[in-house]
Design a protein around this motif. Structure first.
Motif, mmCIF file in Angstrom:
data_model
loop_
_atom_site.group_PDB
_atom_site.id
_atom_site.type_symbol
_atom_site.label_atom_id
_atom_site.label_comp_id
_atom_site.label_asym_id
_atom_site.label_seq_id
_atom_site.Cartn_x
_atom_site.Cartn_y
_atom_site.Cartn_z
ATOM 1 N N TYR A 1 0.856 -1.084 0.100
ATOM 2 C CA TYR A 1 -0.029 0.062 0.087
ATOM 3 C C TYR A 1 0.768 1.227 -0.033
ATOM 4 O O TYR A 1 0.304 2.077 -0.692
ATOM 5 N N ILE A 2 2.052 1.237 1.019
ATOM 6 C CA ILE A 2 2.688 2.484 0.684
ATOM 7 C C ILE A 2 3.956 2.495 -0.175
ATOM 8 O O ILE A 2 4.407 3.618 -0.184
ATOM 9 N N ALA A 3 4.170 1.152 -0.681
ATOM 10 C CA ALA A 3 5.393 1.204 -1.345
ATOM 11 C C ALA A 3 5.300 2.376 -2.731
ATOM 12 O O ALA A 3 6.150 2.844 -2.957
ATOM 13 N N PRO A 4 4.242 2.362 -3.348
ATOM 14 C CA PRO A 4 4.077 3.554 -4.455
ATOM 15 C C PRO A 4 4.427 4.813 -4.211
ATOM 16 O O PRO A 4 4.967 5.719 -4.887
ATOM 17 N N SER A 5 4.075 5.302 -2.804
ATOM 18 C CA SER A 5 4.369 6.463 -2.364
ATOM 19 C C SER A 5 5.926 6.635 -1.961
ATOM 20 O O SER A 5 6.407 7.631 -2.403
ATOM 21 N N ALA A 6 6.342 5.683 -1.149
ATOM 22 C CA ALA A 6 7.926 5.787 -0.902
ATOM 23 C C ALA A 6 8.837 5.388 -2.053
ATOM 24 O O ALA A 6 9.699 6.213 -2.349
ATOM 25 N N ALA A 7 8.584 4.345 -2.793
ATOM 26 C CA ALA A 7 9.416 3.858 -3.692
ATOM 27 C C ALA A 7 9.037 4.741 -4.937
ATOM 28 O O ALA A 7 10.172 5.036 -5.586
ATOM 29 N N SER B 1 4.962 11.911 1.990
ATOM 30 C CA SER B 1 6.391 11.378 1.947
ATOM 31 C C SER B 1 7.040 12.214 0.996
ATOM 32 O O SER B 1 6.675 12.459 -0.145
ATOM 33 N N SER B 2 8.216 12.563 1.389
ATOM 34 C CA SER B 2 9.129 13.548 0.539
ATOM 35 C C SER B 2 10.304 13.153 0.429
ATOM 36 O O SER B 2 11.175 12.559 1.388
ATOM 37 N N LEU B 3 10.914 13.661 -0.562
ATOM 38 C CA LEU B 3 12.468 13.081 -1.054
ATOM 39 C C LEU B 3 13.288 14.329 -1.534
ATOM 40 O O LEU B 3 12.695 14.950 -2.505
ATOM 41 N N ARG B 4 14.404 14.656 -1.020
ATOM 42 C CA ARG B 4 15.266 15.938 -1.386
ATOM 43 C C ARG B 4 16.140 15.431 -2.346
ATOM 44 O O ARG B 4 17.163 14.438 -1.971
#
Length: 774
Positions: free
Chosen positions: A75-81, A212-215
Motif C-alpha cells: 500500500y505504501i510502496a508506491p508512495s515511498a518507492a 512522503s518527501s525526498l530531497r
C-alpha cells in the motif's frame, strides 16, 4: 461428674467399625478413584486442546501478520518507492522538461493507484507544481504557482480528463503561499532519505493523508523536493475488511502511539477534534490494543497474551517495511476465536465428567458430613485445650513468682496474667482502706500499652453505690459502665481516660468480709474463665489480708520512729499562710532565711468558664469545698504553708533553717490525698479533672514581707521547678515530680517515668509521675 461423662474404655462397639467404614473409608476411596479419573481425563483433554489451540493460533496469527504486513507494504510502496523513481527521473531531466516529466509520472500514478492523492514538486527558489485528483471523477488538476505582472502570486489550475485533454482551467489566489515553509519540504533539509510528515486532514473531502518527501539536487545545482500524498482512509478501509479469527482486528500506530490507520478511523479523528496529535491509543476506547502496545514497548515485537474483562487475547506487534518510518502493526484477537474445534472435545469431556461428578457429589456429601462433624468436635477440643493450656501457663507463672504473698512486693504478675488470659484491655487490683471508707488501686496493667500504674484512691463518699455493689460479695458484669448507676462514677474516674466501656467486677473475699475487688475492662473471654478469675481473686485476698495485718503492726512504729510526727505533736516550726491558713506564729517570721530542704507542691487549675450567676454560685461552692478539704489535709500532714494565687496553689513543708527529714514525706502524702479529693469532688460535680500537680525538693529562701499583716513568700529554683512540673504535665490529675523527689521517695512510693525535660541554665533532667505509696 454425671454418669453420661463416665467412659468405660473396655467396652467394644461393633457399630463403631461399621460407622468408620461407611462414613470415612468407603467414601474416601470412591472419591479418590473418581477424582483420579476426572483428573486423568481432564489433563489429557486439556493437554491435547492446549497444544492444538496454541499451534493453530500461532500459525494463523503469523500468517495473518505476514499477509497484513505485505499488504501494508504494497500500500505504501508506491508512495515511498515512487519518490525514488520520480526523483531520479526529474533529477537528470533538463529543467525545461522537468515539469512534463513530473506531470506525466503523476498522471499515470494517480490513474493507476487509488491510494495516492497528489504529488508535489518544489525547488529552493520557491517554484511549486502540483498534480492532484479533482472533485470530478477521472479528472486530474494540474496546478502551478505563478507570479503575475503585478508581482502577486496565484495558483494556475488546468483540468485534464483521462484521455489527456484539457477540460477546464481557472486561477486561484495563492495567499503568499511558499512551499519552502511547508512541513513536507522542511523535514528533508540536510537529509537524502524519504521523510514522512504527521497525518493531517484535507477538510474538503475528509481525507486523512500523510506526505512522503525526498530531497535531491538537479543537474543545474538547484535543490528540489518531490512529495507524494497517500490516503490513510483507504488503508483504514483495507484493515477493516481483513478478517482475523471471528472478532479480531488490526491497527497501525507510529512510534509515539498515534493512530495511523485502523477500524473506525474517522470516528476516532472526530473525537480528537481532527487533531492528529491527539489521536493516540486511549485505554478507554481501545483497551486491548493499549495493553498490546504496552507489552510491545516493554518486550518488543512478537505475540503476547493479555487479559482484559475476564477474557484472554492474543496481541501481536510487528514491524512494517522500512519506508514506513517506525510504524507498528498491532493485531488483537480473542484466544478462543482460533480454538472452536476444541469446544466439541470439551463438551464430550464435560459430559463424561458430569456423570462421574454426580457420583462424586453423592459420595463426597457423606464424607464431608462426617468430616465436618469431626472437625467441629476437634475445634471444640482444640479451643478447650488452648484455654486449659493458657490458664495452666498463667497459673504456673503466678505460682513461680517469688514473694507472691508478700504484701510489700508489687502484685504485677496477677494483673498481667488476668489481662492476658481474659483478653481484657486493663486489669486492676483494688483494696479497701480505712475500714471501707476508701479503696486504693494496688496495680493496674494496660495490655495494649504494656504498662503498670497504681496508687489511685476512691472514697465511699463519691462512689457509694459502687462500694455497696462490691461489698455485696457477688461478681457482676456491665456492658456499658457509663449507663449503670452502680458504675457511673467509676467509669468517669477510672475508665474514661482509656475509653473503655465494659466492666467486670469480682470481689476479693477475706476472713472478715470483702477486702477489695478485681476489675477487668473490656474482657472478651469472661464466660469461660470464671474458675481462673476466682482463683486469682483468692490469691489477691490472701495478699490483702497479709497487707492489712502488716499495716496494723507498722502503724504504731511509724508514728514513733520520728519520720512522721505523732498525731498530737505540736506543729513545730513557725507557720505562715496566705488566704487558706492564718497562723498566729506568723509574727515570729522576720527577715529572710535560707531553708536547705524545702518541699514545694504547686497545683495548677484550668481557668473556669461561666455564663451566668447560677454557674458562678455553683463554682464558688465547689471551690470553697476544695479549699476546706485542702485545709484539712494541710493540718493532717502539718504543712508549713498553703498559698493561693489565682488558679495556682502552692503548698510548702520544711521551711526551717535546719534540714527536716520528714518534710518531703508529709508533702507527698498530702499531694496524694489532695489529688484523690479533687478527682472525687470534680467527678461528683460531673466535671473532668482540670488540674495538674508538680513537686520539687531542695534549697530555697524566703521570709515575711510587707507591713502588718505581713505575708510569707518563698523564692528559689525549687519553687520554679515545682511550677514547671505542674505546667508541663500532659495528663490532667497527675503529680509530676523532679528527679530529686524520685530519688528520695522511690523506696516508699510508686513512680512512672515521663521522660526528659530541659530547664534554662540547668540543662536536661528527668521527670516522673507519682502514682501511690508502696
Amino acid at each position: 461428674m454425671s454418669s453420661e461423662e463416665i467412659i468405660d474404655p473396655t467396652v467394644q462397639h461393633n457399630a463403631s467399625v461399621r460407622r468408620v467404614l461407611l462414613h470415612m473409608v468407603l467414601p474416601f476411596v470412591l472419591i479418590i478413584m473418581t477424582v483420579g479419573a476426572i483428573v486423568w481425563v481432564g489433563i489429557n483433554s486439556y493437554r491435547t486442546t492446549s497444544e492444538g489451540v496454541s499451534v493453530l493460533t500461532r500459525e494463523l496469527m503469523e500468517a495473518t501478520q505476514q499477509y497484513i504486513g505485505q499488504e501494508v507494504g504494497d500500500y505504501i510502496a508506491p508512495s515511498a518507492a515512487g519518490n525514488l523513481i520520480a526523483g531520479g527521473m526529474i533529477e537528470h531531466a533538463p529543467p525545461l522538461v522537468s515539469d512534463k516529466v513530473f506531470y506525466s509520472y503523476g498522471s499515470v500514478m494517480l490513474q493507476k493507484i487509488p491510494q495516492l492523492q497528489s504529488f508535489y514538486l518544489a525547488d529552493d527558489l520557491g517554484n511549486f507544481t502540483l498534480i492532484t485528483r479533482s472533485a470530478t471523477k477521472d479528472v486530474l488538476d494540474h496546478v502551478r504557482l505563478v507570479t503575475g505582472a503585478d508581482g502577486k502570486k496565484f495558483l494556475q489550475h488546468t483540468l485534464y480528463n483521462a484521455a489527456g485533454q484539457v477540460v477546464g482551467h481557472y486561477d486561484a489566489p495563492a495567499d503568499n503561499y511558499d512551499p519552502r515553509t511547508r512541513p513536507w519540504y522542511k523535514n528533508t533539509e540536510n537529509k537524502d532519505t524519504i521523510q514522512w510528515t504527521q497525518p493531517y486532514l484535507f477538510p474538503s473531502d475528509k481525507q486523512f493523508v500523510m506526505t512522503s518527501s525526498l530531497r535531491f539536487k538537479r543537474d543545474d545545482g538547484h535543490e528540489m523536493v518531490f512529495a507524494t500524498n497517500i490516503s490513510l482512509n483507504e488503508l483504514s478501509a483495507f484493515l477493516d475488511k481483513i478478517k482475523i479469527g471471528k472478532s479480531g482486528s488490526a491497527m497501525i500506530v507510529d512510534a509515539n502511539g498515534r493512530v495511523i490507520a485502523g477500524r473506525n478511523l474517522m470516528q476516532h479523528a472526530q473525537a480528537a477534534g481532527w487533531d492528529p496529535d491527539k489521536m493516540v491509543l486511549d485505554p478507554k476506547d481501545y483497551p486491548v490494543f493499549a495493553l498490546g502496545y504496552d507489552h510491545y514497548r516493554v518486550r518488543g515485537f512478537g505475540p503476547k497474551h493479555v487479559e482484559w474483562d475476564g477474557k484472554t487475547y492474543i496481541a501481536m506487534a510487528s514491524a512494517l517495511p522500512r519506508y514506513s518510518q517506525g510504524w507498528v502493526l498491532l493485531i488483537v484477537a480473542p484466544e478462543n476465536d482460533f480454538g472452536s474445534f476444541a469446544h466439541q472435545s470439551s463438551r464430550q469431556s464435560l459430559q463424561f465428567a458430569g456423570i462421574v461428578t454426580v457420583f462424586s457429589l453423592l459420595l463426597g456429601g457423606l464424607y464431608l458430613r462426617q468430616l465436618r462433624r469431626t472437625e467441629a468436635g476437634n475445634r471444640r477440643l482444640s479451643v478447650h485445650q488452648s484455654q486449659v493450656a493458657q490458664e495452666s501457663g498463667a497459673l504456673q507463672q503466678v505460682a513461680v513468682t517469688p514473694h507472691l504473698f508478700d504484701p510489700t512486693a508489687e502484685p504485677l504478675v496477677i494483673t498481667e496474667q488476668l489481662a492476658q488470659v481474659t483478653g481484657a484491655r486493663r486489669a486492676s487490683l483494688w483494696r479497701f482502706l480505712h475500714d471501707g471508707a476508701a479503696m486504693v488501686c494496688d496495680d493496674t496493667y494496660d495490655r495494649t500499652q504494656n504498662t503498670h500504674s497504681g496508687g489511685f484512691e476512691m472514697g465511699r463518699q463519691e462512689l457509694g453505690k459502687f462500694f455497696d455493689a462490691v461489698e455485696e460479695g457477688n461478681s457482676f458484669f456491665v456492658s456499658n459502665a457509663a449507663t449503670d448507676e452502680r458504675t457511673t462514677r467509676f467509669e468517669r474516674l477510672v475508665m474514661r481516660e482509656v475509653s473503655t466501656h465494659a466492666l467486670a467486677v469480682y470481689p476479693v473475699h477475706g476472713p472478715h468480709g470483702t477486702l477489695g475487688m478485681l476489675a477487668l475492662e473490656e474482657p472478651v473471654m469472661l464466660p469461660h474463665l470464671l474458675y481462673f478469675v476466682e482463683l486469682m481473686a483468692s490469691i489477691a485476698g490472701t495478699r490483702f489480708a497479709a497487707q492489712s495485718a502488716l499495716e496494723a503492726q507498722q502503724s504504731p512504729a511509724v508514728a514513733g520512729s520520728g519520720l512522721l510526727p505523732a498525731p498530737n505533736a505540736p506543729l513545730g516550726p513557725t507557720k505562715s499562710d496566705n488566704l487558706l491558713m492564718r497562723a498566729d506564729e506568723m509574727a515570729a517570721v522576720t527577715g529572710a532565711s535560707i531553708y536547705p530542704s524545702v518541699a514545694v507542691l504547686v497545683v495548677s487549675f484550668s481557668d473556669p468558664v461561666v455564663e451566668g450567676n447560677k454557674e458562678t454560685a455553683t463554682l464558688i461552692a465547689l471551690i470553697n469545698q476544695l479549699a476546706t478539704q485542702v485545709q484539712s489535709v494541710a493540718q493532717e500532714e502539718q504543712l508549713f504553708a498553703v498559698e493561693v494565687a489565682g488558679h495556682r496553689m502552692i503548698c510548702m513543708a520544711g521551711c526551717t533553717t535546719e534540714p527536716d527529714p520528714t518534710a518531703l514525706f508529709r508533702l507527698a502524702n498530702a499531694a496524694l490525698k489532695m489529688r484523690e479529693t479533687f478527682m472525687g469532688a470534680l467527678a461528683a460535680a460531673d466535671l473532668e479533672p482540670v488540674f495538674t500537680m508538680g513537686m520539687d525538693f531542695g534549697p530555697a529562701f524566703g521570709g515575711a514581707v510587707g507591713q502588718a499583716p505581713t505575708v510569707f513568700n518563698l523564692w528559689g529554683q525549687t519553687v520554679s521547678l515545682a511550677e514547671l512540673m505542674a505546667e508541663s504535665a500532659i495528663d490532667p490529675g497527675t503529680i509530676q515530680v523532679t528527679e530529686r523527689v524520685y530519688a528520695s521517695l522511690r523506696d516508699r512510693y510508686l513512680f512512672r517515668s515521663r521522660g526528659s525535660f530541659f530547664v534554662p541554665h540547668l540543662g536536661l533532667g528527668r521527670a516522673y509521675t507519682l502514682a501511690a505509696r508502696r
